[in-house]
Scaffold this active site. Structure first.
Site, PDB file in Angstrom:
ATOM      1  N   TYR A 135       0.792  -1.244   0.269  1.00 36.60           N
ATOM      2  CA  TYR A 135      -0.024  -0.022   0.031  1.00 36.60           C
ATOM      3  C   TYR A 135       0.935   1.162   0.118  1.00 36.60           C
ATOM      4  O   TYR A 135       1.606   1.535   1.078  1.00 36.60           O
ATOM      5  CB  TYR A 135      -0.772   0.102   1.147  1.00 36.60           C
ATOM      6  CG  TYR A 135      -1.838   0.995   1.368  1.00 36.60           C
ATOM      7  CD1 TYR A 135      -2.219   2.097   0.082  1.00 36.60           C
ATOM      8  CD2 TYR A 135      -2.625   1.401   2.649  1.00 36.60           C
ATOM      9  CE1 TYR A 135      -2.828   3.025   0.322  1.00 36.60           C
ATOM     10  CE2 TYR A 135      -3.318   2.337   2.598  1.00 36.60           C
ATOM     11  CZ  TYR A 135      -3.539   3.334   1.465  1.00 36.60           C
ATOM     12  OH  TYR A 135      -4.534   4.256   1.683  1.00 36.60           O
ATOM     13  N   LYS A 163      -1.568  -1.638  -3.857  1.00 37.49           N
ATOM     14  CA  LYS A 163      -2.523  -0.519  -3.686  1.00 37.49           C
ATOM     15  C   LYS A 163      -1.686   0.893  -3.901  1.00 37.49           C
ATOM     16  O   LYS A 163      -1.032   0.842  -2.859  1.00 37.49           O
ATOM     17  CB  LYS A 163      -3.481  -0.658  -2.493  1.00 37.49           C
ATOM     18  CG  LYS A 163      -4.252   0.533  -2.584  1.00 37.49           C
ATOM     19  CD  LYS A 163      -5.243   0.849  -1.172  1.00 37.49           C
ATOM     20  CE  LYS A 163      -5.999   1.859  -1.052  1.00 37.49           C
ATOM     21  NZ  LYS A 163      -6.504   2.003   0.235  1.00 37.49           N
TER      22      LYS A 163
END
Length: 295
Positions: A135, A163
Site C-alpha cells: 500500500y 494498492k
C-alpha cells in the site's frame, strides 16, 4: 491470489461509546458483499481508522470478518505500521485468524529511504505465508514507495499486488515491468478507469461503500470493451466520488463516507478522535451531492 477488481477498504463501525459495533459490522459486511458487490474487503486499513484500533481490536475484527463473509469474498487484513517489529508481530498473529491476505502500508512518519522501505516490507512479508498487497499512499505516509522498490518487492514469492496512490507515470512503470501475476490496484477512486486503461487490475475503494454497484458496472463495461459506456459512467460517478473527500473542502477519510452511509440507511456510527464528524454545512453539502445517485 485473485482479489477481484472491486476491493472495498471497509470502515469500522463504532457505537455511541466509541467501541466497535459488532451488529453494525455484521450488517455492513453483508451490505458490501451483497448490495455493493465487493470482491474483497480490507479490514483495519486507513479507512477502518487503523491508527485508533488496538491490536486486540484488529485481530477480533479479522476473525469476525472472516466468519461473517463466509467465503463470499476475500478478507485482507491491514497489519502494517511504522514499526517493523510490530508489523511482523501483528502480521504473524493475523495469519491465525483465517484471513486470506495482508495489506502492508508504507511506514508512515519515519520517512525511511528506499532501502529502508524495502527491508521493512520484505521482512514483514517474510513473516507470513499469506499473499501480500503493498500500500503506497504518499499523502498519508510522507514517503513514496518508488516503482523500482515496488518491483524489487514484487519478486518476493508472496508479494502479489500493490494498492498505489502514486503518479500515473509511476504506475505505468510498475505495470510495464512487473512479473506475471503481480496486480496493480488504484488507491484513488477517481483514478480507477485511467489506471485500468493502462493495465491495472481494479481499485481498492472508499466510494464502493456508496456506489460499489455502479463502480462494478463501470469496470465490467471497460473489461467488456464498452469503452464509451465506461467513460460515461466514470464521469457520472465523479461528483459522488469527489464529495466523499471534499465537502466542499478536503475532509479526512473516513469522516464523509461514514456520514454518507448513514444517509443511505446503513448507520456505522461516528469516528474516533482525533477525527471529528462533519459540520452542519459540510453535511448539507455532502447530502446535496448524494442526490445525484437518484438522478
Amino acid at each position: 491470489m485473485d482479489f477481484g477488481r472491486l476491493v472495498t477498504a471497509m470502515v469500522t463501525p463504532f457505537d455511541a461509546g466509541g467501541k466497535i459495533d459488532w451488529e453494525a459490522a455484521e450488517r455492513l459486511i453483508d451490505y458490501l458483499i451483497e448490495e455493493q458487490l465487493s470482491d474483497s474487503l480490507v479490514i483495519a486499513g486507513t479507512t477502518g481508522e487503523s491508527p485508533t484500533l488496538s491490536d486486540a481490536e484488529k485481530l477480533e475484527l479479522f476473525r469476525f470478518a472472516v466468519k461473517q463473509a463466509k467465503g463470499r469474498c476475500k478478507i485482507i487484513a491491514g497489519t502494517g505500521s511504522n514499526n517493523t517489529a510490530h508489523s511482523i508481530h501483528l502480521t504473524h498473529e493475523a495469519e491465525g485468524t483465517g484471513v486470506d491476505a495482508i495489506l502492508l502500508v508504507a511506514p508512515y512518519y519515519s520517512r525511511p529511504s528506499q532501502e529502508g522501505l524495502y527491508q521493512h516490507l520484505k521482512l514483514t512479508a517474510e513473516a507470513t505465508k499469506l499473499p501480500i498487497m503493498l500500500y503506497n499512499v504518499p499523502s498519508r505516509t510522507s514517503v513514496n514507495i518508488s516503482s523500482q522498490t515496488t518491483l524489487r518487492l514484487a519478486d518476493l514469492p508472496n508479494v502479489v499486488a500493490t494498492k498505489d496512490c502514486g503518479s500515473l507515470d509511476q504506475l505505468t512503470e510498475i505495470i510495464r515491468d512487473a512479473p506475471e501475476g503481480f496486480d496493480v490496484y488504484s488507491g484513488d477512486d477517481s483514478d480507477t478507469l485511467p489506471i485500468m486503461s493502462i493495465g491495472g487490475r481494479g481499485v481498492v475503494s472508499v466510494a464502493s461503500h456508496i456506489v460499489g454497484k455502479q463502480m462494478k458496472q463501470m469496470i465490467e463495461a471497460f473489461v467488456s470493451g464498452r469503452l464509451q459506456e465506461a467513460s460515461r459512467m466514470h464521469c457520472d460517478l465523479s461528483v459522488v466520488i469527489k464529495s466523499l473527500f471534499d465537502c466542499p473542502h478536503p475532509v479526512p477519510n473516513p469522516v464523509p463516507v461514514k456520514h454518507a452511509l448513514a444517509l443511505c440507511g446503513v448507520p456505522v456510527g461516528g469516528v474516533r478522535l482525533p477525527l471529528v464528524g462533519l459540520t452542519d454545512s459540510e453535511a448539507a453539502y455532502l447530502a446535496s451531492r448524494l442526490t445525484s445517485l437518484n438522478g
